[in-house]
Motif scaffolding. Structure first.
Motif, mmCIF file in Angstrom:
data_model
loop_
_atom_site.group_PDB
_atom_site.id
_atom_site.type_symbol
_atom_site.label_atom_id
_atom_site.label_comp_id
_atom_site.label_asym_id
_atom_site.label_seq_id
_atom_site.Cartn_x
_atom_site.Cartn_y
_atom_site.Cartn_z
ATOM 1 N N TRP A 1 2.031 24.004 92.728
ATOM 2 C CA TRP A 1 1.480 25.354 92.506
ATOM 3 C C TRP A 1 0.570 25.070 91.398
ATOM 4 C CZ3 TRP A 1 7.223 27.355 92.739
ATOM 5 C CH2 TRP A 1 7.437 27.749 94.086
ATOM 6 N N GLU A 2 0.823 24.251 90.492
ATOM 7 C CA GLU A 2 0.132 24.098 89.018
ATOM 8 C C GLU A 2 -1.113 23.179 89.357
ATOM 9 O OE1 GLU A 2 0.395 22.247 84.721
ATOM 10 O OE2 GLU A 2 2.319 22.521 85.829
ATOM 11 N N LYS A 3 -1.107 22.180 90.112
ATOM 12 C CA LYS A 3 -2.127 21.150 90.232
ATOM 13 C C LYS A 3 -2.737 21.471 91.483
ATOM 14 C CE LYS A 3 -0.706 18.480 86.679
ATOM 15 N NZ LYS A 3 -1.489 18.140 85.364
ATOM 16 N N GLY A 4 -2.315 21.736 92.712
ATOM 17 C CA GLY A 4 -3.044 21.885 93.856
ATOM 18 C C GLY A 4 -2.934 20.729 94.786
ATOM 19 N N GLU A 5 -3.546 19.651 94.173
ATOM 20 C CA GLU A 5 -3.532 18.404 94.738
ATOM 21 C C GLU A 5 -3.337 17.092 93.939
ATOM 22 O OE1 GLU A 5 -7.121 15.798 97.531
ATOM 23 O OE2 GLU A 5 -7.227 17.851 97.032
ATOM 24 N N LEU A 6 -2.532 16.367 94.149
ATOM 25 C CA LEU A 6 -2.478 15.018 93.483
ATOM 26 C C LEU A 6 -1.964 13.906 94.136
ATOM 27 C CD1 LEU A 6 0.335 15.444 90.864
ATOM 28 C CD2 LEU A 6 0.213 16.882 92.820
ATOM 29 N N GLU B 1 0.480 28.312 103.169
ATOM 30 C CA GLU B 1 1.920 28.544 103.306
ATOM 31 C C GLU B 1 2.761 28.233 101.894
ATOM 32 O OE1 GLU B 1 3.936 30.489 105.389
ATOM 33 O OE2 GLU B 1 1.904 30.902 106.110
ATOM 34 N N GLY B 2 2.236 26.919 101.390
ATOM 35 C CA GLY B 2 3.067 26.419 99.908
ATOM 36 C C GLY B 2 2.339 27.450 98.973
ATOM 37 N N THR B 3 1.268 28.015 98.899
ATOM 38 C CA THR B 3 0.840 28.815 97.717
ATOM 39 C C THR B 3 1.540 30.279 98.043
ATOM 40 O OG1 THR B 3 -1.347 27.469 97.734
ATOM 41 C CG2 THR B 3 -1.076 29.849 96.907
ATOM 42 N N LYS B 4 1.700 30.732 99.203
ATOM 43 C CA LYS B 4 2.350 31.966 99.302
ATOM 44 C C LYS B 4 3.683 31.806 98.984
ATOM 45 C CE LYS B 4 0.120 33.414 103.742
ATOM 46 N NZ LYS B 4 0.351 33.477 104.994
ATOM 47 N N LEU B 5 4.338 30.740 99.039
ATOM 48 C CA LEU B 5 5.888 30.571 98.675
ATOM 49 C C LEU B 5 5.995 30.787 97.138
ATOM 50 C CD1 LEU B 5 8.725 29.949 99.596
ATOM 51 C CD2 LEU B 5 8.146 27.592 98.974
ATOM 52 N N ARG B 6 5.040 30.587 96.487
ATOM 53 C CA ARG B 6 4.970 30.821 94.884
ATOM 54 C C ARG B 6 5.357 32.119 94.534
ATOM 55 N NH1 ARG B 6 -0.218 29.500 91.371
ATOM 56 N NH2 ARG B 6 -0.929 30.837 92.896
ATOM 57 N N LEU C 1 7.407 34.380 96.244
ATOM 58 C CA LEU C 1 8.602 34.440 96.628
ATOM 59 C C LEU C 1 9.468 33.623 95.334
ATOM 60 C CD1 LEU C 1 8.967 33.645 100.379
ATOM 61 C CD2 LEU C 1 9.041 36.014 99.248
ATOM 62 N N ALA C 2 9.008 32.807 94.781
ATOM 63 C CA ALA C 2 9.714 32.175 93.673
ATOM 64 C C ALA C 2 9.551 32.568 92.295
ATOM 65 C CB ALA C 2 9.355 30.657 93.632
ATOM 66 N N LEU C 3 8.717 33.809 92.090
ATOM 67 C CA LEU C 3 8.460 33.959 90.777
ATOM 68 C C LEU C 3 9.659 34.828 90.059
ATOM 69 C CD1 LEU C 3 5.459 36.344 91.255
ATOM 70 C CD2 LEU C 3 5.679 34.681 89.849
ATOM 71 N N THR C 4 10.812 35.196 90.608
ATOM 72 C CA THR C 4 11.800 35.776 89.982
ATOM 73 C C THR C 4 13.135 34.620 89.416
ATOM 74 O OG1 THR C 4 13.026 36.070 92.123
ATOM 75 C CG2 THR C 4 11.799 38.116 91.307
ATOM 76 N N ILE C 5 12.698 33.426 90.153
ATOM 77 C CA ILE C 5 13.804 32.408 89.947
ATOM 78 C C ILE C 5 13.919 32.281 88.413
ATOM 79 C CG2 ILE C 5 14.500 29.991 90.385
ATOM 80 C CD1 ILE C 5 13.298 30.531 93.345
ATOM 81 N N PRO C 6 12.945 31.697 87.666
ATOM 82 C CA PRO C 6 12.930 31.508 85.985
ATOM 83 C C PRO C 6 13.635 32.455 85.330
ATOM 84 C CG PRO C 6 10.880 31.036 86.754
ATOM 85 C CD PRO C 6 11.336 31.603 88.112
ATOM 86 N N ARG C 7 13.439 33.861 85.810
ATOM 87 C CA ARG C 7 14.200 35.029 84.998
ATOM 88 C C ARG C 7 15.686 35.018 85.534
ATOM 89 N NH1 ARG C 7 12.700 39.707 87.689
ATOM 90 N NH2 ARG C 7 14.640 39.371 88.940
ATOM 91 N N ASP C 8 16.018 34.786 86.939
ATOM 92 C CA ASP C 8 17.193 34.670 87.304
ATOM 93 C C ASP C 8 18.205 33.663 86.855
ATOM 94 O OD1 ASP C 8 16.743 36.728 89.130
ATOM 95 O OD2 ASP C 8 16.367 35.484 90.816
ATOM 96 N N MET C 9 17.313 32.481 86.574
ATOM 97 C CA MET C 9 18.151 31.293 85.874
ATOM 98 C C MET C 9 18.303 31.675 84.471
ATOM 99 S SD MET C 9 19.309 28.991 87.982
ATOM 100 C CE MET C 9 19.575 28.223 86.347
ATOM 101 N N GLY C 10 17.438 32.357 83.759
ATOM 102 C CA GLY C 10 17.552 32.672 82.371
ATOM 103 C C GLY C 10 18.885 33.548 82.023
#
Length: 148
Positions: free
Chosen positions: A49-54, A102-107, A109-118
């Motif tokens: 999500w950060e780099k796109g390709e590597l 599809e991988g970019t779209k998944l980001r 859905l993942a937005l709440t995970i850091p807050r949930d973990m916090g």
């Protein structure tokens, strides 16, 4: 203090690090189940999500994972349609990994995970920053001692 005190579990730095890592990863599971990823797949997607390709090599260095761990992981993510793998045009020996739409779209859905973990880890912001700083300082210290 006896010579054997050094062998007590309570005197080991590695044990609380191991136990915390295991417990934190376990706490991630219900949040990651919602988006269909394991913890290792999640951190892989975070880099993408950060780099796109590597390259696979760069990805492995970012995640501290070897190719034996990464190869099956990347195959599963590719089967899910979240990334593609192909030989580099610049260097045929290098395998490039690229996030898909599809991988970019998944980001999203993942937005709440850091807050949930916090919410699962009861540390103040200052304690979090201190722990984060000490962990990375330890990691870099280990890396640098291996290069000597």
């Amino acid at each position: 203090m006896s010579d054997y005190d050094a062998l007590k579990l309570e005197n080991q730095l590695c044990f609380p690090l191991y136990a915390c890592a295991k417990e934190i990863t376990r706490r991630y599971k219900p949040f990651l189940d919602r988006i269909g990823l394991t913890y290792t797949q999640y951190i892989t997607m975070m880099v993408l999500w950060e780099k796109g390709e590597l390259s696979v090599k760069e990805l492995g260095e970012s995640l501290y994972l070897d190719s034996g761990t990464l190869t099956p992981l990347l195959k599963r993510l590719e089967q899910k349609g979240l990334l593609t793998r192909k030989r580099s045009e610049r260097d045929e020996r290098s395998l490039e990994v690229r996030i898909t739409k599809e991988g970019t779209k998944l980001r999203d859905l993942a937005l709440t995970i850091p807050r949930d973990m916090g919410d699962c880890i009861k540390l103040t912001r200052e304690e979090f920053r201190t722990l984060y700083s000490l962990l990375y300082k330890t990691l870099y210290s280990i890396e640098n001692s291996m290069e000597d």
